[in-house]
Write a protein that holds these residues in place. Structure first.
Motif, short mmCIF file in Angstrom:
data_model
loop_
_atom_site.label_atom_id
_atom_site.label_comp_id
_atom_site.label_asym_id
_atom_site.label_seq_id
_atom_site.Cartn_x
_atom_site.Cartn_y
_atom_site.Cartn_z
N VAL A 34 -49.85 -14.25 -5.60
CA VAL A 34 -49.31 -13.71 -4.36
C VAL A 34 -50.38 -13.87 -3.29
O VAL A 34 -51.47 -13.33 -3.39
CB VAL A 34 -48.93 -12.23 -4.53
N ASP A 35 -50.09 -14.61 -2.24
CA ASP A 35 -51.10 -14.93 -1.25
C ASP A 35 -51.14 -13.94 -0.10
O ASP A 35 -52.12 -13.28 0.14
CB ASP A 35 -50.87 -16.34 -0.70
N LYS A 36 -50.07 -13.84 0.64
CA LYS A 36 -50.06 -12.96 1.82
C LYS A 36 -48.63 -12.58 2.17
O LYS A 36 -47.69 -13.30 1.86
CB LYS A 36 -50.71 -13.67 3.01
N PRO A 37 -48.45 -11.45 2.85
CA PRO A 37 -47.10 -11.03 3.23
C PRO A 37 -46.58 -11.89 4.37
O PRO A 37 -47.32 -12.57 5.05
CB PRO A 37 -47.28 -9.58 3.69
N VAL A 38 -45.27 -11.88 4.52
CA VAL A 38 -44.64 -12.68 5.56
C VAL A 38 -44.22 -11.79 6.72
O VAL A 38 -44.05 -10.58 6.57
CB VAL A 38 -43.41 -13.42 4.98
N ALA A 64 -50.55 -3.26 0.08
CA ALA A 64 -51.38 -2.27 -0.61
C ALA A 64 -51.69 -2.70 -2.03
O ALA A 64 -52.83 -2.56 -2.52
CB ALA A 64 -50.68 -0.92 -0.60
N GLN A 65 -50.69 -3.25 -2.71
CA GLN A 65 -50.91 -3.68 -4.10
C GLN A 65 -51.82 -4.90 -4.16
O GLN A 65 -52.63 -5.03 -5.08
CB GLN A 65 -49.55 -3.97 -4.76
N LYS A 66 -51.68 -5.78 -3.19
CA LYS A 66 -52.56 -6.94 -3.16
C LYS A 66 -54.01 -6.51 -2.95
O LYS A 66 -54.94 -7.04 -3.58
CB LYS A 66 -52.13 -7.90 -2.05
N LYS A 67 -54.22 -5.54 -2.05
CA LYS A 67 -55.56 -5.06 -1.78
C LYS A 67 -56.16 -4.42 -3.04
O LYS A 67 -57.36 -4.56 -3.33
CB LYS A 67 -55.53 -4.04 -0.64
N ALA A 68 -55.33 -3.72 -3.80
CA ALA A 68 -55.78 -3.07 -5.04
C ALA A 68 -55.86 -4.06 -6.21
O ALA A 68 -56.35 -3.71 -7.29
CB ALA A 68 -54.86 -1.92 -5.40
#
Length: 479
Positions: A34-38, A64-68
């Protein structure tokens, strides 16, 4: 030390991920990233405010989940489902549900979601790309090419589809076409790292290491968080003989993505080569966490355990590898080594060595100096020595038995000789040495009558202690 490494790190695993609505599609042999939100969906179709709010909330959860670095796909699925149900025209939510379904191991549902997203919004080419990627990963290369070409027909300036087509041509060893498509993709999108990865792989396969390194360093500058790019630099350094530098790059890849399997494979291989068996075990267990049915990883874990003296556990790993892939020759070679060197079972080891040679294509297919032939000769010599020792032992036992028999016969003869009476003596049956007394037929103890000669005149009884006859003396003729 005798061991084998049945698998090597792949040059590069194709990264076919697409960024759209915060998620990407599947990649061959590697979990998608998962790279980045759209941004919020745009287009001629209006979306209800409630659906937009729900969609924004789902994207924030993703952030938030990507950051964690810990994704809760079921919760994301619920949020995007709520957004999709709030407005049936929200194709982006449908697309994200397709990607989440892929992540959760539901390929059929993912395909249905991508198709639904395209129905709602035909311009959402990411859905077409992901369908093409799924076809490519399943082996339907022709179907994938058709979908990529369809995207290019509708979107001539699309860089992503060109990069993926370039990868297909590279896999078919058409490096010229692969490089042409990669350059065309970079002309339209200079930051397209997928095109750069195709170029790196192509240069590596053609052993143009300087060019591969130049492109890889450029790609790392564009996206330092992509583990595959760090891994690519590590592979180049490894080709150049700089194993320490390669190890640093592989570890950098794991810092970017802790479960990036190719770097665990590379580090496990380096650890085995350096006989760092605990380090190798750590990486191999991470590989098996991602893919428990990796027979080659089970074999190498067995090697690492053997190196630590855990022979029974190593044999268990070889057994598991054989169950998963009975045709993997390294399983039999490494099991044979333990039976030969540790378990004192050279006969069984020879059988396993021969099976390994057969699976490798026979003696003609292997180099005459391959270690297995030396191991086989050594095990066969041990088997022969054991046979000769056994035969010698049996012969010695027979000789001992014969000697014991001869000694027993000699002792019996000696005992017999010691117990015999003097010559012409009568030995009673009782063996007490007393001369037997003659007993008359009447049994009364009287002396028997003198024998009567044939003429009828009884013979006179012999005189006891008679003096020798003197021929000069007169004969006593008195009756």
């Amino acid at each position: 030390m005798n061991r084998t490494h049945p698998f090597r790190p792949a040059l590069l695993l194709a990264s076919l991920a697409l960024t759209a609505v915060g998620c990407t599609s599947s990649q061959p042999a590697v979990k998608p990233v998962v790279d980045k939100p759209v941004a919020a969906p745009t287009g001629p179709v209006s979306i209800s405010n409630r659906a937009m709010l729900l969609f924004d909330d789902a994207v924030k959860s993703f952030d938030a989940q990507k950051k964690a670095k810990a994704f809760d796909y079921p919760s994301l699925e619920r949020k995007f489902k709520a957004a999709a149900e709030a407005d049936k025209n929200l194709a982006e939510a449908e697309y994200n549900l397709g990607v989440i379904a892929e992540r959760m191991g539901k390929p059929d549902e993912a395909k249905a979601r991508y198709q639904a997203a395209l129905t709602k919004k035909p311009s959402l080419r990411q859905a077409s790309d992901n369908l093409a990627i799924m076809r490519q990963n399943s082996g339907d290369v022709a179907g994938a090419v058709a979908l990529y070409q369809d995207v290019l027909t509708r979107y001539p300036d699309d860089a992503g589809s060109r990069a993926r087509l370039a990868e297909i041509y590279r896999q078919n060893n058409d490096h010229d076409k692969a490089m042409e498509l990669s350059r065309a993709a970079l002309m339209r999108d200079p930051a397209n790292t997928n095109a750069l990865k195709v170029m790196i792989r192509s240069y590596l396969e053609r052993k143009q290491l300087a060019m591969a390194k130049l492109v890889a360093l450029r790609a790392v500058k564009l996206d330092g968080a992509d583990p595959e790019l760090h891994h690519a630099v590590g592979l180049i350094l490894q080709k150049e003989g700089d194993n320490e530098g390669a190890r640093v790059q592989f570890k950098s890849a794991l810092e970017a993505k802790a479960d990036y399997v190719p770097s665990h494979v590379a580090l496990a291989q380096l650890a085995l080569d350096a006989e760092d068996f605990p380090g190798a075990e750590e990486h191999l267990r991470r590989i098996l966490q991602a893919d428990g049915k990796n027979a080659a990883a089970h074999v190498d874990l067995g090697i690492a355990l053997k190196g630590q003296g855990q022979y029974d556990k190593a044999m268990q790993e070889y057994d598991e590898a054989e169950k998963l892939n009975p045709e993997l020759g390294a399983t039999y070679l490494n099991r044979g080594i333990i039976l030969h060197k540790v378990k004192d079972a050279p006969e069984r080891a020879v059988e396993l060595y021969r099976k390994y040679v057969a699976l490798a294509g026979g003696e003609v297919a292997l180099n005459g100096e391959a270690p297995v032939f030396g191991l086989m000769r050594e095990a066969e010599s041990i088997v022969q020595a054991k046979r000769e020792a056994k035969a010698a032992e049996e012969q010695a036992k027979q000789m001992e038995a014969l000697q014991a028999q001869q000694q027993a016969a000699m002792k019996a003869e000696e005992a017999k000789q010691k117990g015999q009476p003097a010559p012409n003596a009568v030995t009673p049956a009782s063996g007490d040495g007393t001369a037997p007394k003659a007993t008359p037929a009447a049994g009364n103890g009287n002396q028997p009558a003198a024998a009567t000669p044939a003429g009828g005149t009884p013979a006179a009884p012999a005189q006891k202690n008679a003096a020798p006859a003197d021929s000069d003396e007169p004969t006593d003729d008195l009756l």
